[in-house]
Design an enzyme around this catalytic site. Structure first.
Site, mmCIF file in Angstrom:
data_model
loop_
_atom_site.group_PDB
_atom_site.id
_atom_site.type_symbol
_atom_site.label_atom_id
_atom_site.label_comp_id
_atom_site.label_asym_id
_atom_site.label_seq_id
_atom_site.Cartn_x
_atom_site.Cartn_y
_atom_site.Cartn_z
ATOM 1 N N SER A 75 0.895 -1.267 0.023
ATOM 2 C CA SER A 75 0.128 -0.060 -0.129
ATOM 3 C C SER A 75 0.593 1.240 0.047
ATOM 4 O O SER A 75 0.413 2.348 -0.526
ATOM 5 C CB SER A 75 -0.933 0.060 1.387
ATOM 6 O OG SER A 75 -0.061 -0.073 2.341
ATOM 7 N N ASP A 236 -6.150 7.963 8.699
ATOM 8 C CA ASP A 236 -6.490 6.845 9.363
ATOM 9 C C ASP A 236 -5.461 6.557 10.406
ATOM 10 O O ASP A 236 -5.543 5.462 11.387
ATOM 11 C CB ASP A 236 -6.567 5.910 8.494
ATOM 12 C CG ASP A 236 -5.319 5.428 7.574
ATOM 13 O OD1 ASP A 236 -4.267 5.837 7.960
ATOM 14 O OD2 ASP A 236 -5.619 5.122 6.532
ATOM 15 N N HIS A 239 -1.598 5.208 7.277
ATOM 16 C CA HIS A 239 -0.879 5.422 6.040
ATOM 17 C C HIS A 239 -0.332 6.756 5.827
ATOM 18 O O HIS A 239 -0.914 7.776 6.593
ATOM 19 C CB HIS A 239 -1.976 4.967 4.733
ATOM 20 C CG HIS A 239 -1.992 3.703 4.941
ATOM 21 N ND1 HIS A 239 -3.493 3.139 5.460
ATOM 22 C CD2 HIS A 239 -1.342 2.401 4.485
ATOM 23 C CE1 HIS A 239 -3.526 1.970 5.206
ATOM 24 N NE2 HIS A 239 -2.498 1.357 4.592
#
Length: 339
Positions: A75, A236, A239
């Site tokens: 990611s 969040d 990330h």
């Protein structure tokens, strides 16, 4: 046992089949995995947290065949946490690379959110079809927070680098980030996460350099800065934000550009000796794991690639350049009209 010897043992275990964890280590990994699952549930609970657009296409204008930049990994390579393609590391690097090379750059992204090192096999299969000139790999965080055996993770990464190098593709690996900065992972596991992250990053460096690639430490690039500046995290808290990805891209760009011969030598003039040194690979890997933006690449001393303590490696800590802003990257995408 020193950090260098731990990294060497892990990398050696990857080559010869060792590298297992003891019962205490396995139990701690289980706890860390549960913390990571809780953090991921928090991420998934937010419907806005979807992968951003890939940004695949041709950037920049000019004569000559486009440079093909392949982006593989998890990611962090996808750019999860931002909304625009122009805020992802692949697009930021492609937009800056076309300015340095004065040639178009074609971005081909194969990274997938949630990927672990063993998933690189399929990603490399796809990337090789594009005949890349240079590949960026960002991997490792999910290996730490999953059941993946460290030796297996390092072995899978080494195999991916080996295949890309064999296809005449330069390889730059952004090593495992510092998971000790992730707030959703509670203390005291955050301290352990930092230790495991750095050990894996050091072992990754030994394996990658042995195959002829380069590594750049992202642990502390996304570490102390993140710990003190929450704006570098997306909402969040797991990330990076656009600013965080820009910081990572700025650290990776010089190594990527230098690997294909378009990094200006003038940019490195005046680097202090301590920022450009040659050490045995295990020492170099351990040192790089805790120093932001440190590049490690294979080198030779008096014509010899190895010394009494193993292969030689060069460490460089370049000054991060001013990376293209997301707005400029978006403009470059429009001008380039992805093909």
């Amino acid at each position: 046992m020193t950090r260098a010897s731990r990294a060497r043992r892990l990398a050696t275990g990857a080559a010869y089949g060792g590298g297992g964890l003891g019962l205490a280590g396995a139990a701690l990994v289980t706890l860390l995995r549960e913390e990571a699952r809780a953090a991921r549930r928090r991420v998934k609970a937010n419907p806005s947290e979807a992968d951003p657009p890939t940004g695949n296409g041709v950037y920049g204008r000019g004569r000559g065949k486009p440079i093909v930049l392949a982006v593989l990994g998890d990611s962090s390579a996808v750019g999860l946490g931002v909304e625009k393609a122009g805020e992802t590391p692949g697009v930021l690097i492609a937009a800056a690379l076309t300015e340095l090379a004065e040639r178009p750059v074609r971005l081909a992204k194969f990274a997938r959110s949630g990927a672990v090192s063993r998933d690189l096999t399929a990603q490399v299969d796809q990337a090789l079809l594009e005949r890349p000139d240079v590949a960026l790999i960002m991997i490792g965080a999910n290996d730490v927070t999953s059941r993946a055996r460290p030796a297996d993770s390092v072995r899978a990464l080494a195999e991916a680098v080996r295949r890309l190098i064999a296809a005449d593709c330069q390889v730059v690996v952004g090593t495992c980030p510092d998971l000790g900065t992730i707030r959703p992972i509670a203390q005291p596991l955050r301290v352990l996460a930092r230790r495991w992250s750095r050990q894996l990053a050091a072992a990754q460096t030994i394996a990658v350099v042995a195959e002829g690639g380069r590594t750049v430490s992202l642990g502390s690039v996304l570490g102390p800065s993140f710990a003190s500046d929450r704006e570098l995290f997306s909402h969040d808290e797991f990330h990076p934000s656009a600013a965080g990805y820009a910081a990572a891209a700025a650290s990776l760009l010089p190594s990527i550009a230098d690997s294909i011969g378009v990094w200006p030598a003038a940019a490195d003039r005046g680097l202090r000796l301590r920022r450009d040194t040659v050490r045995p690979i295990a020492q170099a890997a351990a040192r790089a794991a805790g120093r932001s933006g440190t590049e490690v690449q294979p080198t030779a001393v008096r014509g010899n690639e190895s010394g009494p303590r193993g292969p030689w490696a060069r460490l460089r800590r370049r000054r991060p350049p001013d990376i293209s802003t997301p707005e400029r990257a978006d403009e470059s995408a429009l001008e380039g009209a992805p093909h």
